[in-house]
Write an enzyme that holds these catalytic residues in place. Structure first.
Site, short mmCIF file in Angstrom:
data_model
loop_
_atom_site.label_atom_id
_atom_site.label_comp_id
_atom_site.label_asym_id
_atom_site.label_seq_id
_atom_site.Cartn_x
_atom_site.Cartn_y
_atom_site.Cartn_z
N GLY A 36 71.30 -45.99 -5.27
CA GLY A 36 71.90 -45.24 -6.65
C GLY A 36 73.32 -44.57 -6.64
O GLY A 36 74.17 -44.89 -7.42
N HIS A 37 73.64 -44.09 -5.48
CA HIS A 37 75.01 -43.74 -5.28
C HIS A 37 76.03 -44.98 -5.11
O HIS A 37 77.23 -44.92 -5.66
CB HIS A 37 75.42 -42.93 -3.81
CG HIS A 37 74.43 -41.40 -3.80
ND1 HIS A 37 73.42 -41.45 -2.95
CD2 HIS A 37 74.53 -40.25 -4.68
CE1 HIS A 37 73.02 -40.16 -2.95
NE2 HIS A 37 73.58 -39.87 -3.97
N GLN A 61 74.23 -24.20 -4.68
CA GLN A 61 73.30 -24.73 -5.63
C GLN A 61 71.62 -24.60 -5.58
O GLN A 61 71.10 -25.10 -5.90
CB GLN A 61 73.61 -26.05 -6.11
CG GLN A 61 73.44 -27.32 -5.24
CD GLN A 61 74.06 -28.54 -5.93
OE1 GLN A 61 75.10 -28.58 -6.01
NE2 GLN A 61 73.29 -29.64 -5.98
#
Length: 293
Positions: A36-37, A61
């Site tokens: 995906g990256h 986060q």
């Protein structure tokens, strides 16, 4: 492929790229890179003169009970994967440089960050918005690339760019999936073989919702009920939310009259997974008279 650790060095390098008239494509990541990256990196390479990838596991986060300490890290593996692609610089900042002692300036993501994942992860999107703004200021890209899997994050980032008047184009690329439909994610590495097999149920539920919409079912209660039934048939699945929302506001939709996002968060074993599909109904019927079957 240059490795850059200091913020000032990255800023200087970007200034040099721009002075040479080169466009900069930027892919921000937290590492543990997967296909995906890499698809984002390839897209950035097609559309820009130079490509910068950042690898930084952003502590602000993560909530106090979340997986910051055990979040998968594999810097050598990441660099090996990037070395075969068109990457000009990999930015690997230290946490102490990104958030020096006394750091106290944050960006509030507003109501957009309080919906969907923001309900169970308060403060998460404040952390995302803050680190993205910092990275954008350091790398100063022309375009930045994100995957649709993190749809809410893309909405937050687009809002950040729009409302803070940043001159950056946000490019959202399709979710990359495993053969059984599971969205690729660094957290998939947490799954044991039984959990990995069970995780395919997320995509099955999304596909069920999509098929119902395309068949003319516009009542979201009916759609979510069927999606929930399918998910609950998997013993390892614990549903956090199933939502059908407007793609821009992320407000819940009762009756589908335009494109919507089917979004869900489900724990498989103890692993929290998210996924979504954007669905555009045929609307061959008058949506105000949508069927409730």
């Amino acid at each position: 492929m240059q490795l850059v650790k200091l913020l000032t060095d990255m800023q200087s390098l970007s200034r040099d790229f721009r002075a040479e008239g080169k466009t900069i494509g930027f892919v921000p990541t937290m590492g543990a890179l997967h296909e995906g990256h890499l698809s984002l990196v390839r897209q950035a390479g097609k559309e820009n003169d130079v490509v910068v990838v950042s690898i930084f596991v952003n502590p602000i986060q993560f909530g106090p009970k979340e997986d910051f300490e055990r979040y998968p890290r594999d810097l050598n593996g990441d660099l090996n994967k990037l070395s075969s692609l068109k990457v000009d610089a990999v930015f690997i900042p230290e946490t102490s440089d990104m958030y020096p002692k006394g750091f106290s300036t944050f960006i509030d993501a507003g109501s957009t960050g309080e919906k969907l994942c923001g309900i169970s992860r308060p403060g998460h999107f404040r952390g995302v918005a803050t680190v993205v703004a910092k990275l954008f200021n350091i790398v100063n890209p022309h375009r930045a690339y994100s995957g649709q899997k993190d749809f809410q994050q893309t909405v937050v980032i687009k809002k950040l760019v729009r409302e803070l008047n940043l001159n950056i184009e946000i490019v959202v690329c399709p979710t990359i999936r495993e053969p059984d439909g599971l969205a690729m994610s660094s957290r998939n590495s947490y799954l044991n073989p039984e959990e990995r097999k069970a995780a395919a149920v997320l995509y099955k539920a999304l596909e069920k919702g999509k098929s119902m919409i395309l068949e003319g079912q516009y009542n979201t209660f009916m759609i979510k009920t069927e999606m929930e039934r399918l998910l609950k048939a998997e013993p390892l699945a614990q549903i956090e939310y199933i939502s059908i929302v407007d793609p821009e506001s992320l407000e819940e939709v009762d009756t589908i009259k335009a494109s919507v996002v089917l979004a869900l968060a489900v724990k498989i074993g103890g692993v929290r997974l998210i996924d979504n599909l954007i669905v555009s109904p045929h609307l061959s019927l008058n949506p105000d008279k949508a069927t409730s079957r």
